[in-house]
Motif scaffolding. Structure first.
Motif, PDB file in Angstrom:
ATOM      1  N   GLY A  42     -35.969 -42.668 -27.673  1.00  0.00           N
ATOM      2  CA  GLY A  42     -34.812 -43.526 -27.490  1.00  0.00           C
ATOM      3  C   GLY A  42     -33.526 -42.804 -27.858  1.00  0.00           C
ATOM      4  N   LEU A  43     -32.428 -43.187 -27.214  1.00  0.00           N
ATOM      5  CA  LEU A  43     -31.125 -42.568 -27.441  1.00  0.00           C
ATOM      6  C   LEU A  43     -30.111 -43.668 -27.732  1.00  0.00           C
ATOM      7  CD1 LEU A  43     -29.073 -40.164 -27.242  1.00  0.00           C
ATOM      8  CD2 LEU A  43     -28.976 -40.643 -24.769  1.00  0.00           C
ATOM      9  N   ALA A  44     -29.310 -43.457 -28.779  1.00  0.00           N
ATOM     10  CA  ALA A  44     -28.240 -44.403 -29.120  1.00  0.00           C
ATOM     11  C   ALA A  44     -26.973 -43.625 -29.403  1.00  0.00           C
ATOM     12  CB  ALA A  44     -28.619 -45.247 -30.332  1.00  0.00           C
ATOM     13  N   MET A  45     -25.846 -44.147 -28.923  1.00  0.00           N
ATOM     14  CA  MET A  45     -24.541 -43.550 -29.200  1.00  0.00           C
ATOM     15  C   MET A  45     -23.567 -44.665 -29.547  1.00  0.00           C
ATOM     16  SD  MET A  45     -22.023 -41.123 -26.847  1.00  0.00           S
ATOM     17  CE  MET A  45     -22.993 -39.623 -27.078  1.00  0.00           C
ATOM     18  N   PHE A  46     -22.743 -44.408 -30.567  1.00  0.00           N
ATOM     19  CA  PHE A  46     -21.752 -45.376 -31.021  1.00  0.00           C
ATOM     20  C   PHE A  46     -20.383 -44.716 -30.968  1.00  0.00           C
ATOM     21  CE2 PHE A  46     -25.790 -46.276 -33.045  1.00  0.00           C
ATOM     22  CZ  PHE A  46     -25.958 -47.619 -32.780  1.00  0.00           C
ATOM     23  N   LEU A  47     -19.419 -45.423 -30.369  1.00  0.00           N
ATOM     24  CA  LEU A  47     -18.097 -44.848 -30.134  1.00  0.00           C
ATOM     25  C   LEU A  47     -16.993 -45.748 -30.674  1.00  0.00           C
ATOM     26  CD1 LEU A  47     -18.652 -43.834 -26.389  1.00  0.00           C
ATOM     27  CD2 LEU A  47     -18.802 -42.316 -28.377  1.00  0.00           C
ATOM     28  N   ARG A  48     -16.082 -45.128 -31.401  1.00  0.00           N
ATOM     29  CA  ARG A  48     -14.804 -45.724 -31.767  1.00  0.00           C
ATOM     30  C   ARG A  48     -13.740 -44.696 -31.418  1.00  0.00           C
ATOM     31  NH1 ARG A  48     -17.188 -47.284 -37.642  1.00  0.00           N
ATOM     32  NH2 ARG A  48     -17.860 -49.426 -37.222  1.00  0.00           N
ATOM     33  N   PRO A  49     -12.495 -45.084 -31.278  1.00  0.00           N
ATOM     34  CA  PRO A  49     -11.452 -44.091 -30.969  1.00  0.00           C
ATOM     35  C   PRO A  49     -11.457 -42.960 -31.996  1.00  0.00           C
ATOM     36  CG  PRO A  49     -10.575 -46.296 -30.655  1.00  0.00           C
ATOM     37  CD  PRO A  49     -11.940 -46.461 -31.274  1.00  0.00           C
ATOM     38  N   GLY A  50     -11.662 -41.729 -31.520  1.00  0.00           N
ATOM     39  CA  GLY A  50     -11.657 -40.560 -32.383  1.00  0.00           C
ATOM     40  C   GLY A  50     -12.902 -40.381 -33.219  1.00  0.00           C
ATOM     41  N   TRP A  51     -13.993 -41.125 -32.912  1.00  0.00           N
ATOM     42  CA  TRP A  51     -15.194 -41.107 -33.763  1.00  0.00           C
ATOM     43  C   TRP A  51     -16.419 -41.412 -32.927  1.00  0.00           C
ATOM     44  CZ3 TRP A  51     -18.953 -44.684 -34.900  1.00  0.00           C
ATOM     45  CH2 TRP A  51     -19.686 -44.516 -36.072  1.00  0.00           C
ATOM     46  N   GLU A  52     -17.529 -40.718 -33.210  1.00  0.00           N
ATOM     47  CA  GLU A  52     -18.781 -41.017 -32.511  1.00  0.00           C
ATOM     48  C   GLU A  52     -19.972 -40.605 -33.349  1.00  0.00           C
ATOM     49  OE1 GLU A  52     -21.187 -38.851 -31.047  1.00  0.00           O
ATOM     50  OE2 GLU A  52     -20.266 -36.934 -31.573  1.00  0.00           O
ATOM     51  N   ARG A  53     -21.100 -41.291 -33.130  1.00  0.00           N
ATOM     52  CA  ARG A  53     -22.370 -40.945 -33.751  1.00  0.00           C
ATOM     53  C   ARG A  53     -23.462 -41.084 -32.691  1.00  0.00           C
ATOM     54  NH1 ARG A  53     -19.375 -39.567 -37.056  1.00  0.00           N
ATOM     55  NH2 ARG A  53     -19.444 -39.765 -39.328  1.00  0.00           N
ATOM     56  N   THR A  54     -24.396 -40.123 -32.683  1.00  0.00           N
ATOM     57  CA  THR A  54     -25.483 -40.130 -31.715  1.00  0.00           C
ATOM     58  C   THR A  54     -26.807 -39.971 -32.447  1.00  0.00           C
ATOM     59  OG1 THR A  54     -24.036 -39.105 -30.054  1.00  0.00           O
ATOM     60  CG2 THR A  54     -26.402 -39.031 -29.634  1.00  0.00           C
ATOM     61  N   PHE A  55     -27.830 -40.718 -32.008  1.00  0.00           N
ATOM     62  CA  PHE A  55     -29.142 -40.656 -32.631  1.00  0.00           C
ATOM     63  C   PHE A  55     -30.226 -40.581 -31.560  1.00  0.00           C
ATOM     64  CE2 PHE A  55     -26.388 -43.080 -35.447  1.00  0.00           C
ATOM     65  CZ  PHE A  55     -26.593 -42.462 -36.680  1.00  0.00           C
ATOM     66  N   ARG A  56     -31.143 -39.647 -31.723  1.00  0.00           N
ATOM     67  CA  ARG A  56     -32.373 -39.600 -30.930  1.00  0.00           C
ATOM     68  C   ARG A  56     -33.476 -40.122 -31.842  1.00  0.00           C
ATOM     69  NH1 ARG A  56     -32.477 -33.505 -30.612  1.00  0.00           N
ATOM     70  NH2 ARG A  56     -31.671 -33.975 -32.690  1.00  0.00           N
ATOM     71  N   VAL A  57     -34.169 -41.165 -31.438  1.00  0.00           N
ATOM     72  CA  VAL A  57     -35.115 -41.827 -32.338  1.00  0.00           C
ATOM     73  C   VAL A  57     -36.496 -41.940 -31.698  1.00  0.00           C
ATOM     74  CG1 VAL A  57     -33.282 -43.109 -33.494  1.00  0.00           C
ATOM     75  CG2 VAL A  57     -34.425 -44.123 -31.517  1.00  0.00           C
ATOM     76  N   PRO A  58     -37.566 -41.922 -32.522  1.00  0.00           N
ATOM     77  CA  PRO A  58     -38.932 -41.991 -31.989  1.00  0.00           C
ATOM     78  C   PRO A  58     -39.386 -43.419 -31.727  1.00  0.00           C
ATOM     79  CG  PRO A  58     -39.016 -41.713 -34.353  1.00  0.00           C
ATOM     80  CD  PRO A  58     -37.556 -41.703 -33.975  1.00  0.00           C
ATOM     81  N   ALA A  59     -38.554 -44.179 -31.056  1.00  0.00           N
ATOM     82  CA  ALA A  59     -38.894 -45.557 -30.694  1.00  0.00           C
ATOM     83  C   ALA A  59     -38.108 -45.904 -29.437  1.00  0.00           C
ATOM     84  CB  ALA A  59     -38.535 -46.526 -31.819  1.00  0.00           C
ATOM     85  N   SER A  60     -38.754 -46.607 -28.541  1.00  0.00           N
ATOM     86  CA  SER A  60     -38.081 -46.979 -27.306  1.00  0.00           C
ATOM     87  C   SER A  60     -36.967 -47.977 -27.595  1.00  0.00           C
ATOM     88  CB  SER A  60     -39.077 -47.584 -26.320  1.00  0.00           C
ATOM     89  OG  SER A  60     -38.439 -47.888 -25.097  1.00  0.00           O
ATOM     90  N   LEU A  61     -35.830 -47.790 -26.955  1.00  0.00           N
ATOM     91  CA  LEU A  61     -34.688 -48.683 -27.106  1.00  0.00           C
ATOM     92  C   LEU A  61     -34.408 -49.372 -25.780  1.00  0.00           C
ATOM     93  CD1 LEU A  61     -32.282 -46.361 -29.167  1.00  0.00           C
ATOM     94  CD2 LEU A  61     -33.731 -48.201 -30.036  1.00  0.00           C
ATOM     95  N   PRO A  62     -33.770 -50.522 -25.803  1.00  0.00           N
ATOM     96  CA  PRO A  62     -33.439 -51.192 -24.540  1.00  0.00           C
ATOM     97  C   PRO A  62     -32.333 -50.452 -23.805  1.00  0.00           C
ATOM     98  CG  PRO A  62     -32.397 -52.329 -26.372  1.00  0.00           C
ATOM     99  CD  PRO A  62     -33.287 -51.282 -26.982  1.00  0.00           C
ATOM    100  N   ALA A  63     -32.272 -50.617 -22.507  1.00  0.00           N
ATOM    101  CA  ALA A  63     -31.136 -50.130 -21.736  1.00  0.00           C
ATOM    102  C   ALA A  63     -30.024 -51.148 -21.891  1.00  0.00           C
ATOM    103  CB  ALA A  63     -31.519 -49.953 -20.264  1.00  0.00           C
TER     104      ALA A  63
END
Length: 383
Positions: free
Chosen positions: A85-106
């Motif tokens: 699973g892939l998750a990304m979180f965005l705020r102006p001028g800021w981001e975090r990305t995670f690759r995780v061993p669990a399926s995530l929803p689209a």
């Protein structure tokens, strides 16, 4: 793979002003033809977010906000090292990305806060666990679920005896042997003969394991997932003496992990974890039913959300199969504008209740086991 910690959740849950915060989630493939399909799906998801942001932000601000997601799409190497699973979180001028061993929803959301629901199961799910493979040659931390374990990168934690112990000055009766990582340029460790040298080696091993435990304390801050140890008896016993992580499983996999592949480690560890988690979950659910009629429990979402905001939720059960957000249905793309669609109002409340519970040291169980029929949530209150 990127370990999700409570520190990450706390950072993502911080209240930030503005209405231009984006959360993106997607299931991914580790290899095969699905990798290219994932890249296309990611591009389509980001395009959907861009369309949702029109009218909220100026075009240059939209491009700047989504730039990390566009860069990820263009990164050929990154897509060769995905997890489930892939998750990304965005705020102006800021981001975090995670690759995780669990399926995530689209799913993607746009609004004045980030959505964390699909990620909370990595901290609180009833199938999530940690595995520590202990040996003098190579110590590995892994994050696991029902189906897999995946190694966590340890940058500041010594992973071998040779890394943690300064080489000793050779004595006349000592001989140098290559250290565990000597092939990578590591220092030689000198061993002599006799009881004195055996004692010295035991002290070195204890020092090494203490360094591992100290380093993991920072890596695992806020984690409550059970951890199973894999290793030979003496090493495991020594580690227990210096351990600083409070959620070790009593049962141990007594094997030398050096030659064991992740698949084998999972096969050996999962039965221990499954038995423990099932028993623990059953005890807590039984307590919920014992408290019925006392005013200390509820299955009403509005009541629970209010209690969580007040810090009164001791234990929160959230239906996780599927998680609320995984029920998103859209004829085109699963992009949700927060606060603007009544279909997902309950999902936002569940998310807020879970975050508030964690932030006040409560326990969240993301479980597929029904606690109260036809209810997304159930809770035990502190008072």
């Amino acid at each position: 793979m990127d370990l999700v910690t409570r520190a990450d959740i706390d950072l993502l849950a911080e209240p930030e002003g503005g209405d231009s915060q984006v959360s993106l989630f997607m299931p991914t493939h580790r290899f095969g033809r699905g990798v290219e399909a994932d890249r296309l799906a990611w591009k389509n998801l980001v395009d959907g977010v861009e369309a949702a942001l029109v009218g909220r932000l100026r075009r240059p601000d939209i491009e700047a906000l989504l730039a990390p997601a566009r860069r990820l799409h263009a990164d050929d190497m990154a897509w060769q090292y995905m997890s489930d699973g892939l998750a990304m979180f965005l705020r102006p001028g800021w981001e975090r990305t995670f690759r995780v061993p669990a399926s995530l929803p689209a799913l993607a959301t746009v609004g004045d806060h980030l959505v964390l629901g699909p990620m909370l199961r990595m901290l609180s799910g009833d199938e999530h666990f940690l595995l520590l493979a202990l040996s003098q040659r190579e110590t590995r931390l892994m994050e696991g679920s029902r189906n897999t374990v995946e190694e966590v990168r340890l940058d500041e934690v010594p992973t071998s005896l040779a890394e943690a112990v300064e080489p000793q000055e050779p004595r006349s009766d000592a001989m140098a042997r290559p250290a565990a990582n000597a092939g990578r340029g590591g220092p030689a460790v000198f061993y002599g003969h006799g009881a004195g040298d055996d004692h010295h080696k035991s002290v070195e091993i204890e020092r090494f394991l203490r360094s591992v435990s100290t380093g993991l304390r920072d890596v695992l801050v806020g984690q409550t997932s059970p951890m199973v140890l894999v290793g030979l008896d003496q090493v495991v016993a020594t580690y227990r003496e210096v351990n600083r992580y409070p959620h070790l499983v009593e049962d141990v996999v007594e094997r030398n992990p050096d030659q064991l592949a992740p698949e084998t480690l999972h096969e050996l560890a999962w039965p221990l974890i499954e038995q423990r988690l099932r028993a623990q979950r059953s005890r807590v659910i039984e307590r919920f039913h014992e408290l019925h009629g006392t005013g200390r429990v509820s299955a009403d979402l509005q009541t629970i959300a209010q209690a969580a905001a007040e810090g009164r939720v001791e234990t929160l059960f959230v239906q996780a199969d599927p998680w609320c957000w995984e029920g998103v249905e859209d004829t085109t793309l699963p992009v949700v504008q927060l606060g603007a669609d009544d279909r997902y109002a309950d999902c936002e409340l569940v998310d807020a209740a879970a975050i508030a519970t964690l932030n006040t040291s409560g326990q969240v169980y993301a479980t597929s086991q029904s606690v109260v029929p036809d209810s997304e949530v159930a809770a035990i209150f502190r008072y």
